[in-house]
Enzyme design. Structure first.
Site, PDB file in Angstrom:
ATOM      1  CE  LYS A   1      91.727 -11.124  31.953  1.00 31.03           C
ATOM      2  NZ  LYS A   1      91.055 -10.024  31.245  1.00 31.03           N
ATOM      3  CG  ASN A   2      89.562  -8.623  34.629  1.00 29.19           C
ATOM      4  OD1 ASN A   2      90.251  -8.789  33.627  1.00 29.19           O
ATOM      5  ND2 ASN A   2      88.365  -9.172  34.782  1.00 29.19           N
TER       6      ASN A   2
ATOM      7  CG  ASP B   1      84.890 -12.794  34.313  1.00 30.01           C
ATOM      8  OD1 ASP B   1      84.072 -12.571  33.406  1.00 30.01           O
ATOM      9  OD2 ASP B   1      85.834 -12.029  34.570  1.00 30.01           O
TER      10      ASP B   1
ATOM     11  NE  ARG C   1      84.449  -3.954  27.162  1.00 26.85           N
ATOM     12  CZ  ARG C   1      83.611  -3.170  26.498  1.00 26.85           C
ATOM     13  NH1 ARG C   1      83.560  -3.234  25.200  1.00 26.85           N
ATOM     14  NH2 ARG C   1      82.837  -2.320  27.135  1.00 26.85           N
TER      15      ARG C   1
ATOM     16  CG  ASP D   1      87.138 -12.244  26.489  1.00 26.66           C
ATOM     17  OD1 ASP D   1      88.226 -12.402  25.904  1.00 26.66           O
ATOM     18  OD2 ASP D   1      86.990 -12.319  27.702  1.00 26.66           O
TER      19      ASP D   1
HETATM   20  C1  UD1 Z   1      84.883  -6.452  33.073  1.00 24.96           C
HETATM   21  C2  UD1 Z   1      85.847  -7.620  33.062  1.00 24.96           C
HETATM   22  C3  UD1 Z   1      85.161  -8.897  32.634  1.00 24.96           C
HETATM   23  C4  UD1 Z   1      83.939  -9.147  33.497  1.00 24.96           C
HETATM   24  C5  UD1 Z   1      83.034  -7.911  33.508  1.00 24.96           C
HETATM   25  C6  UD1 Z   1      81.849  -8.042  34.444  1.00 24.96           C
HETATM   26  C7  UD1 Z   1      87.964  -6.608  32.550  1.00 24.96           C
HETATM   27  C8  UD1 Z   1      89.078  -6.467  31.595  1.00 24.96           C
HETATM   28  N1  UD1 Z   1      86.936  -7.331  32.161  1.00 24.96           N
HETATM   29  O1  UD1 Z   1      84.462  -6.265  31.718  1.00 24.96           O
HETATM   30  O2  UD1 Z   1      86.077  -9.982  32.784  1.00 24.96           O
HETATM   31  O3  UD1 Z   1      83.227 -10.234  32.956  1.00 24.96           O
HETATM   32  O4  UD1 Z   1      83.777  -6.757  33.909  1.00 24.96           O
HETATM   33  O5  UD1 Z   1      82.280  -8.343  35.718  1.00 24.96           O
HETATM   34  O6  UD1 Z   1      88.010  -6.106  33.653  1.00 24.96           O
HETATM   35  N2  UD1 Z   1      77.766  -2.220  28.987  1.00 24.96           N
HETATM   36  C9  UD1 Z   1      77.052  -1.385  28.164  1.00 24.96           C
HETATM   37  N3  UD1 Z   1      77.586  -0.157  27.888  1.00 24.96           N
HETATM   38  C10 UD1 Z   1      78.775   0.270  28.376  1.00 24.96           C
HETATM   39  C11 UD1 Z   1      79.498  -0.608  29.227  1.00 24.96           C
HETATM   40  C12 UD1 Z   1      78.960  -1.859  29.519  1.00 24.96           C
HETATM   41  O7  UD1 Z   1      75.976  -1.719  27.694  1.00 24.96           O
HETATM   42  O8  UD1 Z   1      79.196   1.407  28.080  1.00 24.96           O
HETATM   43  C13 UD1 Z   1      77.195  -3.551  29.322  1.00 24.96           C
HETATM   44  C14 UD1 Z   1      78.007  -4.706  28.738  1.00 24.96           C
HETATM   45  O9  UD1 Z   1      77.609  -4.990  27.415  1.00 24.96           O
HETATM   46  C15 UD1 Z   1      77.660  -5.809  29.687  1.00 24.96           C
HETATM   47  C16 UD1 Z   1      77.494  -5.105  31.040  1.00 24.96           C
HETATM   48  O10 UD1 Z   1      77.268  -3.735  30.723  1.00 24.96           O
HETATM   49  O11 UD1 Z   1      76.442  -6.408  29.331  1.00 24.96           O
HETATM   50  C17 UD1 Z   1      78.677  -5.215  31.981  1.00 24.96           C
HETATM   51  O12 UD1 Z   1      79.851  -4.793  31.341  1.00 24.96           O
HETATM   52  P1  UD1 Z   1      81.109  -4.224  32.144  1.00 24.96           P
HETATM   53  O13 UD1 Z   1      80.867  -4.344  33.611  1.00 24.96           O
HETATM   54  O14 UD1 Z   1      81.416  -2.877  31.585  1.00 24.96           O
HETATM   55  O15 UD1 Z   1      82.254  -5.246  31.755  1.00 24.96           O
HETATM   56  P2  UD1 Z   1      83.721  -4.918  31.290  1.00 24.96           P
HETATM   57  O16 UD1 Z   1      84.260  -3.789  32.088  1.00 24.96           O
HETATM   58  O17 UD1 Z   1      83.775  -4.851  29.818  1.00 24.96           O
END
Ligand code: UD1
Length: 425
Positions: free
Chosen positions: A29-30, A314, A101, A125
């Protein structure tokens, strides 16, 4: 596609199953969602293979259609074609972005190719605060003007983006992807330091390479991108889903079963498989996957989630569930998403003995849980609760089962195939 699933759908699970048999893992999916968004970078028809038949793919398809693309999905061959117009739309509406998201992954491609993007601030989520600050800061470093207004991120770069040195405070998957897809059409060289190393990021980079991008360092903490003037459509096959594969691996251990997971790639699951071995499972690689067998009650194992190659957040609900029915005590530490212990509240309704203190969960293993109605709060927690029902005495109803459809194609059918008594209601 599975987008017909409605809030209110539930999974009814009977306890006492030992899962035995074979499953086939679909495309990730991701990865698929990000590959779909990246096709916006080039006019014409791109083809993505091995795309899972899940609700989130239907949502991303609708988002791309609203931007003017023609999207066709063939569920029998898992093939998706996306025909991107010369000038796509630039606005991703809230009603779609709030459902998923990953919609924000259209931000990078739109702003770099068209000089303008308006993307609603996402929901997704309910797993803690998930900022966009790294995405916005990085786009500004590439020369975009970006701000949020009336619930939308508005990014503009009328004269295009310019390469820059970007260092992420945390190796965010989404920010690495958005900035990589923005930098491929920027003028000059971009480096992204402290970049995410997840296989999904590498998969996206490989599609970009097939489209004509110039990228080095994929899978390492420093990605170097030399901008090109134009990209062309391409064909790319989606990587297999290491989180779905990992879910089945833990399902075998949790139910003291024996599952052969076709399509699983052991090299993308090293730490989760090591944890299963520490818990007492027998893990073997097969010609096209991984087999996990557990002949006794698992032993409790400590774990801390970390960005790849660390233990994936995850799979955190799955290892908490395994520890909840394991022999011994354990501590699970969540380092990626602060709010991801909501699953624990539901699991304690099934009798699990877990204390949460900040980002640590202390778990005392007990032999069985006790069936009850519970609510899925996100995709992985939903899958975890269905599996929890299998090791609970009596019946368990998992409400809001639509979360599970977002990430697990045919989950109930696969469980029935492995010997479980599970019904969608
Ligand atoms: C993606 C995955 C999700 C997985 C996560 C970490 C998808 C659709 N989702 O989510 O399933 O759990 O990676 O492996 O691919 N953060 C900030 N600022 C930002 C961006 C992120 O503070 O601008 C923080 C987030 O709040 C979180 C951490 O960084 O605490 C990691 O987030 P991130 O790696 O960006 O996760 P996603 O890409 O949203």
């Amino acid at each position: 596609m599975s987008s017909s699933a409605m809030p209110g759908d539930s999974f009814h699970v009977e306890g006492g199953a030992r899962l035995v048999g074979e499953v086939q893992v679909s495309g990730a999916k991701n990865s698929a969602l990000k590959l779909m968004a990246a096709t916006l970078l080039a006019e014409g028809k791109s083809t993505i293979l091995n795309v899972p038949d899940i609700a989130d793919v239907a949502i991303m398809s609708e988002l791309l259609e609203r931007l003017g693309c023609t999207v066709v999905y063939e569920p029998t061959s898992f093939t998706l074609t996306i025909d991107v117009p010369q000038v796509p739309g630039v606005r991703a509406d809230y009603d779609l972005v709030r459902k998923m998201r990953a919609s924000i992954n259209v931000l990078g491609p739109l702003v770099t190719r068209l000089g303008h993007a308006e993307v609603a601030l996402p929901g997704g989520d309910a797993i803690g605060s998930r900022g966009l600050d790294y995405h916005i800061k990085g786009l500004k470093e590439l020369g975009a003007e970006a701000h949020s207004e009336h619930g939308y991120v508005i990014a503009t770069a009328p004269d295009g983006l310019t390469g820059a040195s970007i260092t992420l405070d945390f190796p965010s998957v989404g920010a690495t992807e958005n900035l990589m897809t923005a930098a491929v059409l920027a003028k000059g060289v971009t480096t992204i330091d402290n970049a995410a190393r997840e296989p999904d990021v590498v998969d996206l980079g490989q599609l970009l390479l097939a489209m004509g991008a110039d990228i080095e360092g994929l899978g390492s903490p420093t990605i170097t991108i030399t901008g090109v003037a134009k990209l062309h459509p391409a064909t790319h096959s989606t990587l297999c889903d290491r989180i779905v594969a990992g879910t089945w691996a833990f399902a075998a251990a949790i139910t003291q079963g024996d599952i052969t997971i076709h399509g699983a790639r052991a090299e993308h699951m090293e730490i989760p498989l090591d944890k299963l071995v520490a818990a007492g499972a027998v893990v073997t690689t097969t010609s096209d996957g991984v087999r996990v067998r557990m002949d006794r009650r698992p032993s409790a194992v400590d774990v801390a989630t970390l960005p790849y190659p660390g233990f994936p957040t995850d799979l955190q609900p799955l290892i908490i569930l395994m520890n909840a029915v394991a022999e011994g005590n354990s501590i699970v530490t969540e380092n990626v998403f602060e709010g991801r212990f909501m699953f624990v509240n539901e699991l304690t309704r099934l009798g699990a003995q877990i204390q949460v203190d900040g980002h640590h969960a202390s778990i005392t293993g007990i032999p069985h849980l006790s069936g009850a109605p519970v609510v899925a709060t996100d995709i992985r927690a939903g899958a975890g609760l269905v599996l929890a029902g299998l090791v609970s005495e009596g019946s368990t109803i998992v409400e809001d089962g639509y979360h599970i459809d977002r990430g697990y194609p045919g989950f109930a059918e696969a469980l029935v195939g492995l010997g479980a008594v599970v019904k969608r209601v």
